[in-house]
Design an enzyme around this catalytic site. Structure first.
Site, PDB file in Angstrom:
ATOM      1  N   GLY A 128      38.939   2.628 -23.497  1.00  0.00           N
ATOM      2  CA  GLY A 128      38.109   2.190 -24.616  1.00  0.00           C
ATOM      3  C   GLY A 128      37.322   3.354 -25.172  1.00  0.00           C
ATOM      4  O   GLY A 128      36.742   4.125 -24.421  1.00  0.00           O
TER       5      GLY A 128
ATOM      6  N   THR B 220      32.503   6.669 -20.616  1.00  0.00           N
ATOM      7  CA  THR B 220      32.642   5.224 -20.514  1.00  0.00           C
ATOM      8  C   THR B 220      31.336   4.549 -20.877  1.00  0.00           C
ATOM      9  O   THR B 220      30.283   4.911 -20.371  1.00  0.00           O
ATOM     10  CB  THR B 220      33.080   4.745 -19.116  1.00  0.00           C
ATOM     11  OG1 THR B 220      32.908   3.322 -19.060  1.00  0.00           O
ATOM     12  CG2 THR B 220      32.270   5.362 -17.994  1.00  0.00           C
TER      13      THR B 220
ATOM     14  N   ASP C 282      30.635   1.771 -19.953  1.00  0.00           N
ATOM     15  CA  ASP C 282      30.274   0.959 -18.779  1.00  0.00           C
ATOM     16  C   ASP C 282      29.347   1.686 -17.811  1.00  0.00           C
ATOM     17  O   ASP C 282      28.733   1.071 -16.948  1.00  0.00           O
ATOM     18  CB  ASP C 282      31.542   0.513 -18.039  1.00  0.00           C
ATOM     19  CG  ASP C 282      32.334  -0.498 -18.834  1.00  0.00           C
ATOM     20  OD1 ASP C 282      31.723  -1.234 -19.640  1.00  0.00           O
ATOM     21  OD2 ASP C 282      33.563  -0.561 -18.666  1.00  0.00           O
TER      22      ASP C 282
ATOM     23  N   MET D  25      29.077  -5.941 -23.417  1.00  0.00           N
ATOM     24  CA  MET D  25      30.188  -5.493 -22.588  1.00  0.00           C
ATOM     25  C   MET D  25      29.728  -5.190 -21.152  1.00  0.00           C
ATOM     26  O   MET D  25      28.533  -5.101 -20.871  1.00  0.00           O
ATOM     27  CB  MET D  25      30.825  -4.267 -23.206  1.00  0.00           C
ATOM     28  CG  MET D  25      31.663  -4.592 -24.438  1.00  0.00           C
ATOM     29  SD  MET D  25      32.355  -3.092 -25.189  1.00  0.00           S
ATOM     30  CE  MET D  25      33.679  -3.787 -26.174  1.00  0.00           C
ATOM     31  N   GLY D  26      30.690  -4.962 -20.293  1.00  0.00           N
ATOM     32  CA  GLY D  26      30.412  -4.654 -18.889  1.00  0.00           C
ATOM     33  C   GLY D  26      31.131  -5.648 -17.997  1.00  0.00           C
ATOM     34  O   GLY D  26      30.613  -6.704 -17.705  1.00  0.00           O
TER      35      GLY D  26
ATOM     36  N   GLU E  24      29.496  -9.739 -20.328  1.00  0.00           N
ATOM     37  CA  GLU E  24      30.804 -10.418 -20.376  1.00  0.00           C
ATOM     38  C   GLU E  24      31.339 -10.661 -18.960  1.00  0.00           C
ATOM     39  O   GLU E  24      32.135 -11.561 -18.731  1.00  0.00           O
ATOM     40  CB  GLU E  24      31.817  -9.591 -21.179  1.00  0.00           C
ATOM     41  CG  GLU E  24      32.107  -8.225 -20.563  1.00  0.00           C
ATOM     42  CD  GLU E  24      33.208  -7.427 -21.277  1.00  0.00           C
ATOM     43  OE1 GLU E  24      33.974  -7.989 -22.057  1.00  0.00           O
ATOM     44  OE2 GLU E  24      33.260  -6.202 -21.025  1.00  0.00           O
TER      45      GLU E  24
END
EC number: 2.7.1.90
Lengths: 417, 417
Positions: free
Chosen positions: B13, B142, B144, B190-191, B245
Site C-alpha cells: 500500500g 508503512t 501501519d 486503517m490498521g 478496521e
C-alpha cells in the site's frame, strides 16, 4: 434610531467557514458600537432564542473572535429546528418577541441554509404580523450550495476543495495499486438533492484522473454506470467514482438509506459507496476500495478555500451593514462578475425569494452521458476552490478556538419547546 | 568496485510520503554518479523486475524528481506481490538474476512494509544462495507503523496527522450539532493488526474532545464499549469513536469483513464504522454519523507531517549511503533520541530481524479500560505529526508530479509470472 442589541445564531449542518461569517458579523457590529449594542449569540441556534439561552459575545476577546475565522464548526452550537408557520405555532413567535423585548434585540442574524432562510423569513415578518420591530437578515451557509440567487454559498467552496483534493489524492493512490490490486475507488460525498459537491470530484480530471460521477440530478442506471466504469478501467487501468449520497433510482429510492430521519424529516443517508463498490465487484470483478467522507468533508477547515473563507466573512459583514441601512427580510449574496480572472461582489436578495427554493446543477453543467462535468461547470467551480487559508498549528494540530460562551442572565420564565 | 546500476521499487500500500523516499534514493544516487550508474525503477514494484519492465529515472528532470517529495502515492506503481521462498519458486529468483545481470544492477532498494522487507531479505541472500553479487537495502514504509526496531515508519506520521486533524475537526462538528441532532461520530481508520493509526485519533483529546478508541489489540467487548460511549455522551453531550478496521471480537471475527482477500491472503476489511454506529443507535438511541477514511487517509499529502516527510527522505538517502558503504540485507531506521525536544537520528537494522515481525501498540500506550491512549503514547505520537509541509498549489489543487516513466529497452525474452 435607538441603540438595539443584535441576535446571531447558527443553524443546520455546520461548515468549515460558518464561524468566519460569525466573525464577520461580530467584528462588524463591534465596529458600530454607536448603533448596535451587544451581540448575543443563540446557544444552539434558534433554540437559544426560544429558551432565552443567550451567549454574551462581548465577553470574548478580540483575539478569540478573530480566531473564529480559522475555526470550523459552529462556535455557539447549531440546531436542526424549523419554526412552524405563525398559524401553526403562534406560541413560539410570541416567545421570540418576549425574549427580544427582554433583551432589547432589534437585529436578528440567522446563519444557515434553505430551511434556516425560511425561519429567518418568518422572523422578519414579526414587525408586520406581531407588531414587534425587528430586522431579520439571513447569512447564507450551506455546503450543499443549493440556495437560489447567490452565485454560491459560503461553506461550499471549502467542501468542494476538500473533495477535489481528496479525489485527486486517492486516485493517485488507486493508480499506483491498479496493476495487482485495487482498480476502482469509490468516494461517497454529501448532497441530498443537489450534486454540487459530487461535481467537485470532477476537478481531479484536471490532472488526468478518470472520474465517474453519480449525481442526484441524474437517475441511476446501473447498466450504463457499469459500462462507463468498465470502459474507464479498460482505458486507464483504474478509475475513481464519486457518488452523491442523494444518488437514486428512477423510482426515487436512494442507493442506500440508513432508515432514520432528521428533525426536518429528511432521510439520513449514508452507505451508497459500499453499495456501488460491491456492484462493480460483482459485475466487473474489479477489486475496490471505498470511503465515506461524511463530516470530514464539511469540517475540513485545514484545507479550506481562501475564496470561501473571504466570502463567508464578507457576507457576515454585509449582513450587519444591510441591517444598519435599515433593511429587513434580505440575504447578502455573492454576485459573480467574471470567471477568469475571478471577480465577485456582494449583492442582496429578498428572503421571500430564497426561502424553500433549492438550486440544482444545471443540466449543461453535467456531460451528456450524465457521468461527468462540463467545461462550463469547471469554469464555475474552479474559482470557488482557489487559494489556501491555513489555520495556525501547534504541536501538529490546528489551533481552533473554543469560546467561553458565557450565558446572559435570564429575565424570563422557563419555556418548553 | 565496478560501477553498477541500481534498482528501486515501491511495494504494498502506498503512502503520502513514499515518493519522498524515492526522491531521497534518486537524488542521493545522482550525487554519487562515480559509484552508482543509473537508477532503474521497477514498474509496479518487484513485478517490474520480474517482467524486465524497468523505468529509466535518468530521463526525469531534477525538478520532476524533486517534486516527488511533495507528491503522494507510488510514482512508479506499486504491487501486492510476495516472492515465495527459494525452495518454492527458484524460477523467479533465477529470473531476477537474469534481469539484474542484463542491466548491470548491483543495488536493490525496496521501499515497503513488512511483507516487502521479507522480499528484500530474500533478494539480499541471492549473493550467497545463487552466487550473484547484489546489495539489497530495504527502505521502510508503512502507514501501519508496524515494522520492528525502527522507532516509527515513514508514512505513519502523515496518516496519524490526518486522523488526528480529522477527528478534531469532525468532533467540533458533532459538538455543534449534539443538542438537537447527531451525538456520536464514528470514524473508521486503517490498521489490520496494529492500532497505531487509531491511537492518533486520541490526540484530539488535547483540545478537550471526548474520544473512544477501538484498537485491534483489545478484544471488542460490546457491553463495555456501549457503557463507555453512554458515559461520554452523558458527560460531554457528544463523543467521537475512532474504530480500527482490525477491531475484532474475542473469537477473532472482525466487526466487519468485505469477504475478499488481497494477494497476501489478508482479509480486505471495511465497514466497521456503520456496524459500530448502528450498535450505538440501537442500544443508546443516539443519532450518529460515520465516516470511513480509507485511501483518503494514506494519500493525504496535503496535510502531511513535516517530521514524516523529512524522515521518509532521510531514510531513502541513507539507504543509498548504506549501499555505498558496502552494506547488504539492512534497513535504515529512525532512532529516537528524545521526545521533547524531539530529536532523532538514522540507525540501521539487519533485515533478518525485520522481515515478518509485526510491532503492536505496547499495552502501556493504551489506557487501562482499553479505550484511550496514555501520556506515554501521546509523548510518542506528538513529534511524529509535528510540522506542516504543504505541497505547491495551482488553481486550488495541489500540483502533484506525474513522471514520464520511460521504459528501458528490454534485452530478454518475455517472462510470465
Amino acid at each position: 434610531m435607538a441603540k438595539k442589541n443584535a441576535f446571531y445564531a447558527q443553524s443546520g449542518g455546520v461548515t468549515a467557514v460558518i464561524n468566519a461569517s460569525a466573525c464577520g458579523v461580530i467584528e462588524t457590529a463591534r465596529n458600530h458600537k454607536d448603533k448596535i449594542g451587544k451581540v448575543y449569540a443563540g446557544r444552539n441556534g434558534i433554540i437559544g432564542a426560544l429558551t432565552e439561552d443567550l451567549i454574551d459575545t462581548t465577553k470574548e476577546s478580540a483575539k478569540a473572535i478573530a480566531a473564529l475565522r480559522t475555526t470550523p464548526s459552529g462556535a455557539f452550537g447549531s440546531c436542526r429546528f424549523k419554526l412552524k408557520s405563525l398559524e401553526q405555532n403562534k406560541r413560539e413567535y410570541e416567545r421570540l418577541i418576549e425574549v427580544f423585548k427582554a433583551h432589547n434585540i432589534g437585529y436578528f442574524f440567522y446563519n444557515g441554509g434553505g430551511d434556516s432562510a425560511d425561519t429567518c423569513y418568518k422572523v422578519s415578518q414579526l414587525s408586520e404580523t406581531m407588531g414587534y420591530p425587528v430586522q431579520a437578515i439571513h447569512v447564507p451557509k450551506t455546503v450543499d450550495n443549493d440556495l437560489p440567487i447567490t452565485d454560491c454559498c459560503p461553506g461550499f467552496g471549502s467542501v468542494a476543495k476538500y473533495i477535489a483534493v481528496s479525489t485527486l489524492e486517492a486516485s493517485f493512490d488507486v493508480r499506483s495499486m491498479a496493476k495487482t490490486s485495487t482498480k476502482v475507488f469509490v468516494l461517497e460525498v454529501m448532497g441530498r438533492h443537489a450534486g454540487w459537491i459530487a461535481a467537485a470530484g470532477g476537478l481531479a480530471e484536471e490532472q488526468g484522473i478518470p472520474v465517474v460521477i453519480l449525481f442526484p440530478e441524474i437517475e441511476f442506471d446501473q447498466k450504463k454506470f457499469l459500462a462507463k466504469v468498465s470502459a474507464m478501467v479498460e482505458k486507464h487501468g483504474y478509475c475513481s467514482v464519486v457518488v452523491s449520497e442523494g444518488c437514486h433510482y428512477p423510482d426515487g429510492k436512494f442507493l442506500a438509506e440508513q432508515g432514520t430521519r432528521d428533525a426536518f424529516g429528511h432521510a439520513q443517508l449514508g452507505g451508497a459507496a459500499p453499495v456501488v463498490a460491491n456492484m462493480v465487484k460483482e459485475a466487473l470483478g474489479h477489486k475496490f476500495h471505498w470511503a465515506v467522507a461524511d463530516y470530514l468533508q464539511r469540517a475540513a477547515r485545514h484545507i479550506a478555500s481562501k475564496t470561501d473563507v473571504e466570502q463567508a466573512y464578507a457576507l457576515g459583514k454585509s449582513a450587519v451593514e444591510l441591517a444598519l441601512k435599515g433593511q429587513n427580510a434580505v440575504m447578502p449574496t455573492v454576485e459573480r462578475i467574471s470567471d477568469k480572472p475571478y471577480k465577485w461582489k456582494v449583492g442582496v436578495a429578498p428572503l421571500s425569494k430564497v426561502a424553500n427554493v433549492e438550486k440544482f446543477m444545471p443540466r449543461n453543467f453535467i456531460t451528456p452521458d450524465g457521468f461527468g462535468i462540463t467545461e462550463k461547470c469547471r469554469a464555475y467551480l474552479t474559482p470557488l476552490i482557489k487559494g489556501e487559508d491555513y489555520p495556525p498549528y501547534k504541536d501538529g494540530l490546528p489551533q481552533y478556538v473554543q469560546l467561553k460562551n458565557i450565558a446572559v442572565a435570564k429575565k424570563l420564565a422557563e419555556f418548553k419547546i
